[in-house]
Design an enzyme around this catalytic site. Structure first.
Site, PDB file in Angstrom:
ATOM      1  N   LYS A  13       0.840  -1.217   0.000  1.00 46.35           N
ATOM      2  CA  LYS A  13       0.000   0.000   0.000  1.00 46.35           C
ATOM      3  C   LYS A  13       0.867   1.256   0.000  1.00 46.35           C
ATOM      4  O   LYS A  13       0.656   2.172  -0.791  1.00 46.35           O
ATOM      5  CB  LYS A  13      -0.940   0.014   1.226  1.00 46.35           C
ATOM      6  CG  LYS A  13      -1.846  -1.194   1.337  1.00 46.35           C
ATOM      7  CD  LYS A  13      -2.750  -1.126   2.547  1.00 46.35           C
ATOM      8  CE  LYS A  13      -2.045  -1.152   3.886  1.00 46.35           C
ATOM      9  NZ  LYS A  13      -1.361  -2.429   4.218  1.00 46.35           N
ATOM     10  N   ARG A  88      -9.921   0.523   8.604  1.00 45.50           N
ATOM     11  CA  ARG A  88      -9.428  -0.815   8.937  1.00 45.50           C
ATOM     12  C   ARG A  88     -10.449  -1.619   9.716  1.00 45.50           C
ATOM     13  O   ARG A  88     -10.179  -2.757  10.090  1.00 45.50           O
ATOM     14  CB  ARG A  88      -8.202  -0.638   9.833  1.00 45.50           C
ATOM     15  CG  ARG A  88      -6.905  -1.039   9.198  1.00 45.50           C
ATOM     16  CD  ARG A  88      -5.837  -0.715  10.211  1.00 45.50           C
ATOM     17  NE  ARG A  88      -4.649  -1.459   9.997  1.00 45.50           N
ATOM     18  CZ  ARG A  88      -3.588  -0.969   9.365  1.00 45.50           C
ATOM     19  NH1 ARG A  88      -3.595   0.231   8.851  1.00 45.50           N
ATOM     20  NH2 ARG A  88      -2.508  -1.699   9.258  1.00 45.50           N
ATOM     21  N   ARG A 127      11.840  -5.683   4.760  1.00 46.80           N
ATOM     22  CA  ARG A 127      11.599  -4.238   4.599  1.00 46.80           C
ATOM     23  C   ARG A 127      12.526  -3.397   5.491  1.00 46.80           C
ATOM     24  O   ARG A 127      12.764  -3.713   6.641  1.00 46.80           O
ATOM     25  CB  ARG A 127      10.150  -3.918   4.969  1.00 46.80           C
ATOM     26  CG  ARG A 127       9.896  -2.418   5.026  1.00 46.80           C
ATOM     27  CD  ARG A 127       8.464  -2.086   5.097  1.00 46.80           C
ATOM     28  NE  ARG A 127       7.777  -2.705   6.215  1.00 46.80           N
ATOM     29  CZ  ARG A 127       6.466  -2.659   6.370  1.00 46.80           C
ATOM     30  NH1 ARG A 127       5.713  -2.064   5.478  1.00 46.80           N
ATOM     31  NH2 ARG A 127       5.899  -3.215   7.399  1.00 46.80           N
ATOM     32  N   ARG A 161      11.081  -1.467  11.310  1.00 48.55           N
ATOM     33  CA  ARG A 161       9.981  -1.185  12.236  1.00 48.55           C
ATOM     34  C   ARG A 161       9.888  -2.224  13.351  1.00 48.55           C
ATOM     35  O   ARG A 161      10.063  -3.410  13.103  1.00 48.55           O
ATOM     36  CB  ARG A 161       8.651  -1.160  11.461  1.00 48.55           C
ATOM     37  CG  ARG A 161       8.389   0.179  10.822  1.00 48.55           C
ATOM     38  CD  ARG A 161       7.274   0.174   9.824  1.00 48.55           C
ATOM     39  NE  ARG A 161       6.056  -0.520  10.204  1.00 48.55           N
ATOM     40  CZ  ARG A 161       4.970  -0.547   9.443  1.00 48.55           C
ATOM     41  NH1 ARG A 161       4.955   0.103   8.288  1.00 48.55           N
ATOM     42  NH2 ARG A 161       3.904  -1.200   9.832  1.00 48.55           N
ATOM     43  N   ARG A 172      -0.702  -8.948  13.411  1.00 48.87           N
ATOM     44  CA  ARG A 172      -1.216  -7.990  12.406  1.00 48.87           C
ATOM     45  C   ARG A 172      -2.012  -8.716  11.325  1.00 48.87           C
ATOM     46  O   ARG A 172      -3.037  -8.218  10.852  1.00 48.87           O
ATOM     47  CB  ARG A 172      -0.056  -7.205  11.780  1.00 48.87           C
ATOM     48  CG  ARG A 172       0.536  -6.183  12.752  1.00 48.87           C
ATOM     49  CD  ARG A 172       1.917  -5.732  12.340  1.00 48.87           C
ATOM     50  NE  ARG A 172       1.947  -5.045  11.060  1.00 48.87           N
ATOM     51  CZ  ARG A 172       3.055  -4.856  10.336  1.00 48.87           C
ATOM     52  NH1 ARG A 172       4.210  -5.335  10.769  1.00 48.87           N
ATOM     53  NH2 ARG A 172       3.010  -4.205   9.211  1.00 48.87           N
TER      54      ARG A 172
END
Ligand code: AP5
Length: 216
Positions: A13, A88, A127, A161, A172
């Protein structure tokens, strides 16, 4: 034009929102980035959100709705927006409809990015982002042009992160399945939902999104 990018953690996203911003002149409104900025500033809201985010759970609807409403009001010159990470939950989707109606705005499209869970875990594990400007990279799929140097701002420090730890990623993914996926039928019924194949390479996903939005 006002659009939503919807998809599980790691679907791409944020990556696509940045490209759409550039091509279509829209503004990315990422609730995750807003919360991380609040944390960095040490605000009360940021302190409240920190432990919840690091555990991989969702922050309360009231807090998020307030945050997004303020940001939409701050948009200048009638600029359109890309919602990334919001809504969400069903209550957030319903609140968004009310907010937009009050502000005389409407949604043009909801892009659903579909990606297998095994691929999501692989993407999140690799990431990293620039510590200065936040530009996002991947160890394998999206490396900076020069190793160790951010393409966007030239900084040489990078971060990962806290909620990208495997234990938090599992939580998540469950939050997405249980709390976020139920909003897909909400937008399908309104005729706004457009699925794209988020498993494709970054440029190809971008082309599929452009096919939905029309030429910039
Ligand atoms: P948020 O920051 O929104 O995180 P997320 O939804 O989990 O999404 P991510 O940022 O992890 O992934 P992405 O889809 O943007 O993927 P990316 O482009 O980086 O939210 C964080 C937390 O904040 C939440 O858990 C919650 O606590 C809180 N929060 C936020 N909004 C909330 C709300 N509305 N309500 C309640 N709580 C909220 O891509 C991932 C990686 O893959 C990158 O390395 C990228 O380079 C790579 N990549 C991207 N696309 C491709 C591709 N096509 N092929 C190969 N690699 C790719």
């Amino acid at each position: 034009m006002n659009i939503i990018l919807l998809g599980p953690p790691g679907a791409g996203k944020g990556t696509q929102a940045k490209r759409i911003e550039e091509k279509y002149g829209l503004v990315q409104l990422s609730t995750g980035d807003m919360l991380r900025a609040e944390r960095k500033s040490g605000s009360e809201l940021g302190r409240k959100a920190q432990a919840i985010m690091d555990a991989g759970k969702l922050v309360s609807d009231d807090l998020i709705i307030e945050l997004i409403s303020r940001r939409i009001d701050q948009l200048k010159g009638g600029k359109g927006f890309i919602l990334d990470g919001f809504p969400r939950t069903v209550p957030q989707a319903e609140a968004l409809d009310r907010l937009l109606a009050e502000k005389g705005l409407k949604l043009d499209a909801v892009i659903e990015m579909t990606v297998d869970e095994a691929e999501l875990i692989h993407r999140i594990a690799g990431r990293f982002s620039c510590a200065k400007c936040g530009a996002s990279y991947h160890d394998q799929f999206n490396r900076p042009k020069t190793d160790g140097v951010c393409d966007v701002c030239g900084a040489t420090e990078f971060t990962r992160r806290a909620d990208d730890r495997p234990e938090a990623v599992k939580i998540r993914l469950v939050a997405y399945r249980e709390q976020t996926a139920p909003i897909l039928p909400y937008y399908r019924k309104k005729g706004l939902l457009h699925p794209v194949d988020g498993m494709a390479a970054i440029d190809e996903v971008g082309r599929q999104i452009e096919a939905v939005l029309g030429r910039p």
